[in-house]
Design an enzyme around this catalytic site. Structure first.
Site, short mmCIF file in Angstrom:
data_model
loop_
_atom_site.label_atom_id
_atom_site.label_comp_id
_atom_site.label_asym_id
_atom_site.label_seq_id
_atom_site.Cartn_x
_atom_site.Cartn_y
_atom_site.Cartn_z
N LYS A 199 -5.34 33.28 32.92
CA LYS A 199 -4.16 32.58 33.46
C LYS A 199 -3.03 32.66 32.44
CE LYS A 199 -3.00 28.05 35.51
NZ LYS A 199 -3.49 26.69 35.77
N SER A 253 -3.01 25.31 40.61
CA SER A 253 -2.02 26.25 40.11
C SER A 253 -2.61 27.58 39.63
CB SER A 253 -1.27 25.62 38.95
OG SER A 253 -2.15 25.35 37.88
N SER A 275 -6.51 22.32 39.41
CA SER A 275 -5.98 23.70 39.42
C SER A 275 -7.00 24.81 39.24
CB SER A 275 -4.90 23.84 38.36
OG SER A 275 -3.70 23.35 38.86
N1 GLN Z 1 -1.95 20.29 41.86
C1 GLN Z 1 -1.91 19.35 40.78
C2 GLN Z 1 -0.49 19.15 40.32
O1 GLN Z 1 0.38 19.71 40.89
C3 GLN Z 1 -2.78 19.79 39.66
C4 GLN Z 1 -2.21 20.88 38.85
C5 GLN Z 1 -3.14 21.33 37.77
O2 GLN Z 1 -4.32 21.01 37.79
N2 GLN Z 1 -2.59 22.02 36.80
O3 GLN Z 1 -0.23 18.44 39.42
#
Ligand code: GLN
Length: 479
Positions: free
Chosen positions: A73, A148, A172
């Site tokens: 990532k 994400s 994410s």
């Molecule tokens: N979808 C969640 C957010 O927008 C988690 C994001 C993540 O785990 N980095 O905060």
């Protein structure tokens, strides 16, 4: 479509070299570039790593992951390679050092096969917030891959890499794993060093692996986990399991009713219920449990996380880090322009929210209160684990949604309802594919006791055998 385990065996017996293997994956990624899974893939630089790996092997110095390609990532620092966090703010930034996990992967012989797309600074649930275009779901390219860590999940699902790393602040890793039909683990907070991960919410962030099987995820965790006293005081490593689970008859599974809310898609519910039934038939004890502060977990996450975001992202001022603005009237103007041009709307929204909840007069009402509620969320899990070995929930209330369907930020936030409480409590959880609903993968979330990630994986492996979900990715044998 091969697992790390199979590929490692092929490399070991000399059936294939790492250079050959990497060439195949690069060709697959070239053919599938419309998915937009990768932000960086320099074929020459990647093949050079594979060549060096083949030489190490020939010299009898093969590491645990020798010659195996892993996608990373793009919010994890990789020395000498671009690292953008999916943001225009960091366009052209070259990481000056390796994150601890990258250092460990390299020391084990792994090949970095590419840097993957993500929601900007890991903020989002669909990869639509990337500054570099949306990543598409290989099961249906009109749909999001989740986020994400969407690029990493897609790389594995579409067989552009056998495994990948992501980060998980509120889901994410697990939610994109569920949407793409692969396995994804968020380790216990403190299992893996966060040094060199571009911070989003520091008390919630954790780096974890994606793979095609529970065993592959374990292989990666074994390399990644461990204390890092020089760089991350919160990283302490993991317990080795006190026992192994040979039979599901030894296991008690708790099903928390709060994770089966109204927003749940009927097809997801059916798959989860059928899986529970099969686990019962295989001898597992399944009981209902309650985690009463589940609803508050999401609300308080959206206070604590932005507060930490506003603090962590203060460094991108166009001077210390980030977009350099050439023509500015004053210093303040330079900051303003860099942060306005460099950050996308979701990141700006969270910085504003976080700055507000931390401001004088509001700190006690919001941030402090949220921290108090957080300890209640954690206590819910502690209580449940007095009764059960593992908790089972759907990873997400829905399957992958259509690109553009959740333009309203609140509806996007609500998609995290089943994953966020786990980060608030700091416990480990993984998503395992358990079937299809209308042709799209459904993820089962298994939540374990803190620091007992290897036990969680041991149980998950038994469950994986019962589920027998073989269609873990869209494409069949390309490699
Ligand atoms: N979808 C969640 C957010 O927008 C988690 C994001 C993540 O785990 N980095 O905060």
């Amino acid at each position: 479509m091969k697992t790390l385990k199979t590929l490692a065996a092929q490399l070991d017996v000399g059936q294939k070299t790492s250079v050959e293997l990497v060439r195949d994956y690069l060709a697959a990624a070239r053919a599938d570039s419309g998915l937009n899974a990768f932000l960086w893939q320099d074929e020459e630089a990647i093949l050079a790593q594979a060549k060096a790996s083949d030489e190490r092997r020939a010299a009898g110095r093969a590491g645990q992951l020798e010659g195996l390609p892993i996608a990373i990532k793009d919010n994890l620092l990789t020395k000498g390679l671009p690292t953008t966090a999916g943001s225009r703010m960091l366009e052209g930034y070259i990481a000056p050092y390796d994150a601890t996990v990258i250092r460990k992967l390299k020391a084990a012989g792994a090949i970095i096969i590419g840097k993957t797309n993500l929601d900007e600074f890991a903020m989002g649930s669909s990869t639509e917030n990337s500054g570099y275009g949306v990543t598409k779901n290989p099961w249906d390219d009109s749909r999001v891959p989740g986020g994400s860590s969407g690029g990493s999940a897609v790389a594995v699902a579409a067989d552009l890499a056998p495994a990948a790393l992501g980060t998980d602040t509120g889901g994410s890793i697990r939610q994109p794993a569920a949407f793409c039909g692969v396995v994804g683990l968020k380790p216990t907070y403190g299992a893996v060093s966060r040094y060199g991960a571009i911070a989003m919410g520091s008390s919630l962030d954790q780096i974890g692996p994606f793979g095609r099987s529970v065993n592959d995820v374990r292989l990666l965790l074994e390399v990644m986990a461990g204390a890092d006293p020089a760089h991350d005081a919160t990283a302490v490593g993991l317990n080795q399991p006190a026992k192994t689970v040979n039979d599901l008859r030894e296991i008690t599974i708790g099903v928390p009713k709060e994770y089966f809310g109204e927003a749940m898609e009927p097809g997801v519910l059916t798959q989860i219920e059928q899986t529970i039934e099969r686990l019962r038939q295989a001898g597992a004890t399944v009981i209902d449990v309650s985690l009463p502060h589940t609803e508050q977990a999401l609300a308080t996450y959206y206070i604590i996380m932005p507060a930490e975001v506003s603090s962590n992202l203060a460094r991108y001022d166009g001077i210390r880090f980030g977009l350099k603005v050439k023509q500015a009237g004053s210093l303040l103007d330079m900051y303003k322009q860099a942060r306005t041009q460099g950050f996308g709307p979701e990141v700006r929204r969270r910085i504003l929210l976080g700055t507000y909840v931390l401001s004088a007069g509001y700190y006690d009402a919001y941030y402090k209160k949220a921290q108090q509620v957080r300890s209640l969320v954690k206590a819910d899990f502690d209580r449940a684990f007095e009764q059960v070995d593992v908790l089972l929930t759907p990873t997400s209330p829905t399957t992958a949604f259509t690109i553009g369907a959740k333009a309203d930020p609140l509806s996007m936030y609500l998609a995290d309802v089943n994953t966020v409480p786990i980060n608030m409590a700091g416990v480990p959880a993984l998503s395992l594919p358990c079937g299809l609903s209308n042709g799209l993968p459904v993820g089962l979330q298994l939540i374990g006791k803190p620091y007992d990630d290897f036990m969680l994986l041991c149980i998950a492996e038994k469950i994986e055998q019962i589920i027998g979900f073989t269609e873990q990715a869209k494409r069949s044998e390309t490699i």
